[in-house]
Design an enzyme around this catalytic site. Structure first.
Site, PDB file in Angstrom:
ATOM      1  N   GLU A 288       9.940  11.645  14.566  1.00 19.65           N
ATOM      2  CA  GLU A 288       9.453  10.351  15.051  1.00 19.65           C
ATOM      3  C   GLU A 288      10.427   9.280  14.561  1.00 19.65           C
ATOM      4  OE1 GLU A 288       6.500   6.724  14.563  1.00 19.65           O
ATOM      5  OE2 GLU A 288       7.485   7.811  12.954  1.00 19.65           O
TER       6      GLU A 288
ATOM      7  N   ASP B  62       0.809  -1.226   0.000  1.00 21.03           N
ATOM      8  CA  ASP B  62       0.000   0.000   0.000  1.00 21.03           C
ATOM      9  C   ASP B  62       0.839   1.272   0.000  1.00 21.03           C
ATOM     10  OD1 ASP B  62       0.895  -0.604   2.579  1.00 21.03           O
ATOM     11  OD2 ASP B  62      -0.784   0.438   3.547  1.00 21.03           O
TER      12      ASP B  62
ATOM     13  N   LYS C  19      -5.601   3.291  13.757  1.00 18.38           N
ATOM     14  CA  LYS C  19      -4.848   3.476  12.518  1.00 18.38           C
ATOM     15  C   LYS C  19      -5.603   2.884  11.334  1.00 18.38           C
ATOM     16  CE  LYS C  19      -0.830   1.669  13.725  1.00 18.38           C
ATOM     17  NZ  LYS C  19       0.595   1.316  13.556  1.00 18.38           N
ATOM     18  N   TYR C  20      -6.475   1.878  11.618  1.00 16.31           N
ATOM     19  CA  TYR C  20      -7.135   1.165  10.512  1.00 16.31           C
ATOM     20  C   TYR C  20      -8.655   1.216  10.564  1.00 16.31           C
ATOM     21  CZ  TYR C  20      -2.413  -0.667  10.724  1.00 16.31           C
ATOM     22  OH  TYR C  20      -1.062  -0.765  10.791  1.00 16.31           O
TER      23      TYR C  20
ATOM     24  N   ASP D 196       7.059  11.820  10.264  1.00 14.81           N
ATOM     25  CA  ASP D 196       6.937  10.368  10.355  1.00 14.81           C
ATOM     26  C   ASP D 196       8.210   9.701   9.833  1.00 14.81           C
ATOM     27  OD1 ASP D 196       4.808   8.187  10.776  1.00 14.81           O
ATOM     28  OD2 ASP D 196       5.606   7.701   8.773  1.00 14.81           O
TER      29      ASP D 196
END
Lengths: 655, 655
Positions: free
Chosen positions: B415, B350, B526-527, B386
């Site tokens: 992060e 993804d 998150k999902y 990120d």
């Protein structure tokens, strides 16, 4: 950082070592001594990084490459040594290696559920093909062919056989010769290592006043009287003989015996008050002889394996020719008269200091350089610099660099007994060796802490301590009225804790009379001729000879920083070991610090570090007393009686 | 080094601090935070040295000077702070001061047997006269006159009265204004201090997924639903609200609930899979709202004293517009197809990673910069980056510098949960704050060692740790199925050990269900959308509120590095104190690290460091539980029961 493709850095190379003050000054080593080069090297993502170290002697063109090896926490290292003196530049390069990344990923893919490896095999083919092209371009036809052959096999391989194919003997090495380094990152600025002569780190100094060479105080000795002294120094195992200044001595305000303000008729004065009508820093005191005599003595010394170190003391007596020729180099009073040295309220009327920042400074600096080069031209290789901390650091940095342009092997010993920052800076800017605080470190804790600071911290890279138990200026309290045992103990410590040590003559005769209440010698040779029997009964010359013999025959004692301490239950003893990198020579030293009482202790050896194994017995041979002991395991018992045997210098026999 | 007269250095200035990697990177502070500048400063001989520190904001011209003060071993220091953000250059100057040297020598002469001081008085006259001329040249007529008057008195003085004359009020200061600095030495390269906003070091972050703002899992929330969350964050005392990515989410290979490979109809996907037909990094997920809604929310937040931090995650879903528009920015397989992310054998279909070193790298880098500047233009002041460690360090160094040219106050939080060297380097090259290993430091020893490493070593100058007890990616083992006490303990540690901390929402509700055997949340947001009662009984919001209140009201807790640990006899407790430089605010924190059992201990306070005296009683006020204790002497008893009172945050009352 930069790379050949002029792209942004792909890899991070940081925290390089060794760097002295972030790279402002070179790190020092001697010929053959190892240096470990380190850097944090890492990149984003999961690529396999390869790093190399390239080195070249300053002024040469081609880099010689050595691989760096990754350790803990992204720290990469390589250890190397250099066979010749000079400045060496070291550059670090690192890149993401396409072949190793491909191979690493391939292996990890095989641990998953992937079925079809056609894409990965094809990627491998492309990578190998590029390598083959590079090999061909590098006129390595055999390598190119080998890589092509490998590619052919790869294309026919079952995926699960690919790792075995690539790990077959010689394949990784083959590909490592032809990496794709277009996106490599190089370290910004080189690490510079100043590789000096072995003598720079391994020296045993014997200081004497040539005017007292015969030991007959009724007569001024000269260079031609010095051969017996040289023979004695040689016999005791020294490799450097050091003379206080040999120049004409000022007559105005000459100091008398025991530093009295007024000299009497016939008083010889302090050789550090330089210059009179016979000349200055280029001249020789006529009573010592001529330049020709001095050169003759240099050659006599060299034929015995001895270097003569000269004293470079930049100060002038009021009679120095500079005072008339260059009054502009001196400090003046408002009335125009020249100032003598002072440290108020103390006055030193027999010395005129020079003003290094006077308007005519350039002429002055060049004159002083030419003095050093004059003596270099006469054959002097070693200068002991008097009180360098009372002259500008910038002057020394310039002078030493200039002298090294003429002869990079000239050694400078800094006689700076002063605060740590100045002593350290003199090492950084180029002094080869330095006097130290050893003279006043007495207890086991003091000695351990001091030697650890010198050899394990940052000073290790720029400061080489030369350990002196005494000097003409210093008869430390612990040697005043002391027994020969005390003299043996301090000599043994100096000669083994550091790879460079020195003693001022008379030490071997255990001369121990101070000026009352001072740390100075009574009737010091600095101000008078001195009566001596160089073979006085009770002398410790045989002990000194054995000490230096142990040093000269055991390379472990010739290296400076390879020292670790060994725990003793009794803190009146100090113990340590020294070794060569290859483990072929290992020495254990144990010294009783108490010159009066027998001291005993278990000592606890680090067996692994000593190359020894548990359970097996091993022999240690005392190099001073020629006895052999059989030891076993880490804990062993030592008994040292200062009257008979204050020290052990033990060679570990691992045959 | 250099001086205005183009002469060699007269003074040595070395070992400057703070220098990050020898000066390659600036040292960081925030507005008003103190920084101590230090250097070894010394010269040859006995001259009295004076040293100053000159500072200027980068780009401005005039140096402002502050005196340096000599301490132990030739170390000179000055402590200062800066009122505005920006890069500050600091240059050190030092010179041998003729007046102070003369005065010092004069005093020492008086201790000797010197009778005639005419020469010394005349020397003083010459020195004062030069100073008067400089004062006149500097248009300081009053000073010039005062120095001339002083000269007149000097010429008539009895020598023994000269020191009193010169130490009279204002005289040293008068002469210090007009020193002879022609031969001063200046440090080679400036120390650079990057002074950032207070928020850079003092921040309390509250992270939530705006799509879950209402707590109703049956409905995708949007920005317009977020005000209650902002109000809650404000009420709990946070000053930063952080959103995971708010961009359109990829549909190709979208992940399902609990990170399953295939999404079901209606699954919302991971916001870190950025980009679809609705746009990429400049677009907003339509279900969250529009740019206008986002800007409205930013303003609503700011009106509450909150900043919204945006997530900057450089990765693209297969549907990201870049894939079609700039296929040259992606990695390709030999067949030309674009590669998805992999960490073999794991595959992330993804996500397409970008190739930062592709041939078109410049366009790519500029595009990414323009994305950040786009959001800066919309009002975003904080970016949480990120996985920065999976992109080149050189990219971040460039990007952050470019952004700071536009607005120097933009904050970047790294992060990077990775190895130390990379985390440290990201701090060095410009990240304002960094996530840390705090999340996994549990025992008193681990916490002490880690905080000491961060605040007392070299990291203190470039790395600001932001302490998070949890993140959407991490539900650490010690919080899994844990009681509210455990949540309170970890929040209190995070909020007081560092001046920046953050929590991921749900923490205040003590959400504690992991994916079995993992450190991840079950049914992670998150999902998927997530059902929540934001005021669920048993929540610890009042505790969090008190924690942040203590932080917001006590400047000692707003500073990063001012922390020292306090010895506890019982290692289940950890204690430390924080303070302001002026001593006006002092906080003692004691935390029971055992969430299950009452723990008691004597703790041993450093009274002097706490501004307390022996013998006198003093009060400490618990800022969480609003209780006051009377303590006395250094040893005091503490009892913390996790069920009722797991921590003390004690304000020392010194009135």
């Amino acid at each position: 950082m930069a790379n050949s493709a002029n792209r942004p850095d792909t890899v991070v190379i940081s925290n390089l070592s060794p760097l002295v003050e972030g790279g402002k000054f070179p790190a020092k080593r001697v010929v053959g001594e190892s240096v470990t080069i380190g850097a944090d090297i890492f990149k984003d993502g999961h690529d396999q990084v390869v790093a190399t170290l390239g080195w070249r002697k300053e002024g040469t063109k081609d880099l010689e490459e050595v691989p760096l090896v990754a350790g803990h926490n992204d720290r990469w290292e390589a250890t190397l040594s250099f066979p010749e003196t000079g400045f060496y530049e070291i550059v670090i390069s690192a890149w993401a290696d396409d072949f190793l990344t491909w191979l690493h990923d391939f292996e990890r893919r095989l641990t998953g559920d992937q079925d079809d490896f056609n894409t990965e095999i094809e990627e491998g083919r492309v990578i190998l093909n590029s390598a083959a092209i590079r090999a061909a371009g590098g006129r390595a036809g055999a390598d190119a062919q080998a890589i092509e052959d490998l590619t052919t096999i790869l294309m026919k391989s079952d995926p699960k056989d690919v790792p075995a194919l690539m790990y077959a003997p010689g394949i990784l090495e083959l590909l490592a010769r032809w990496p794709d380094r277009r996106l490599e990152t190089r370290s910004d600025e080189p690490i510079v290592i100043n590789v000096e002569t072995k003598l720079s780190a391994f020296s045993a100094w014997y200081e004497f006043f040539p005017r007292c060479a015969t030991g007959d105080a009724s007569k001024h000795s000269g260079f031609r009287d010095c051969l017996p002294r040289l023979d004695d120094a040689k016999e005791m195992g020294f490799n450097v003989v050091y003379f206080p200044p040999i120049h004409p001595i000022g007559e105005a305000h000459r100091k008398g015996k025991n530093n009295t303000v007024t000299a009497l008729e016939g008083d010889v004065g302090s050789p550090w008050a330089i210059g009179n009508k016979n000349g200055g820093h280029r001249a020789i005191e006529p009573q010592l002889g001529t330049i020709k005599d001095f050169v003759w003595l240099l050659e006599e010394a060299r034929s015995r394996g001895l270097e003569i170190a000269m004293d470079f003391a930049i100060q002038c007596s009021p009679d120095h020719p500079y005072v008339e020729e260059h009054p502009e180099w001196f400090y003046r009073r408002p009335d125009g008269s020249i100032k003598y040295a002072e440290n108020p309220p103390k006055k030193y009327q027999d010395i005129y200091p020079l003003d290094f920042h006077c308007d005519e400074w350039e002429l002055l600096w060049k004159e002083l350089l030419s003095v050093v080069l004059y003596w270099v031209d006469k054959g002097v290789k070693i200068f002991r610099v008097d009180n360098p901390h009372t002259k500008p650091v910038s002057f020394w940095e310039w002078l030493i660099a200039e002298v090294h342009l003429v002869d990079p092997d000239i050694i400078f010993l800094a006689e700076a007994f002063t605060r740590p920052a100045m002593m350290q800076m003199l090492g950084k800017i180029g002094f080869t060796q330095s006097y130290t605080y050893f003279t006043w470190r007495e207890t086991a804790t003091e000695l351990r802490e001091y030697v650890t600071e010198l050899t394990k911290g940052e000073m290790r890279d720029y400061f080489r301590g030369n350990f002196w138990p005494n000097t003409p200026d210093i008869l430390p309290h612990h040697l005043q009225h002391a027994t020969p045992s005390a003299f043996k103990i301090r000599a043994a410590l100096a000669a083994t804790l550091s790879s460079s040590w020195g003693m001022y003559s008379g030490y071997e005769l255990c001369e121990n009379h101070p000026l009352p209440g001072r740390e100075e010698y009574l009737d010091s040779e600095k101000y008078q001729l001195y009566q001596r029997d160089w073979n006085k009964p009770g002398n410790i010359k045989p002990f000194i000879k054995r000490l230096n013999e142990a040093r000269n025959q055991n390379p472990a004692l010739a290296e400076y920083a390879n020292i670790d301490f060994i725990h003793c239950d009794n803190d009146q003893l100090i113990a340590f070991h020294k070794w060569t990198d290859d483990g072929s020579n290992r020495i254990i030293v144990v010294v009783n610090l108490d010159p009066k009482t027998k001291q005993e202790s278990n000592i606890h050896l680090p067996l692994e570090a000593l190359g020894l194994s548990h359970g097996a017995a091993f022999e240690v041979e005392d190099l001073i007393y020629r006895e052999t002991y059989t030891w076993r395991e880490s804990t062993n018992f030592v008994s040292l009686d200062p009257r008979t045997k204050p020290v052990h210098i033990l060679k570990v026999k691992t045959s």
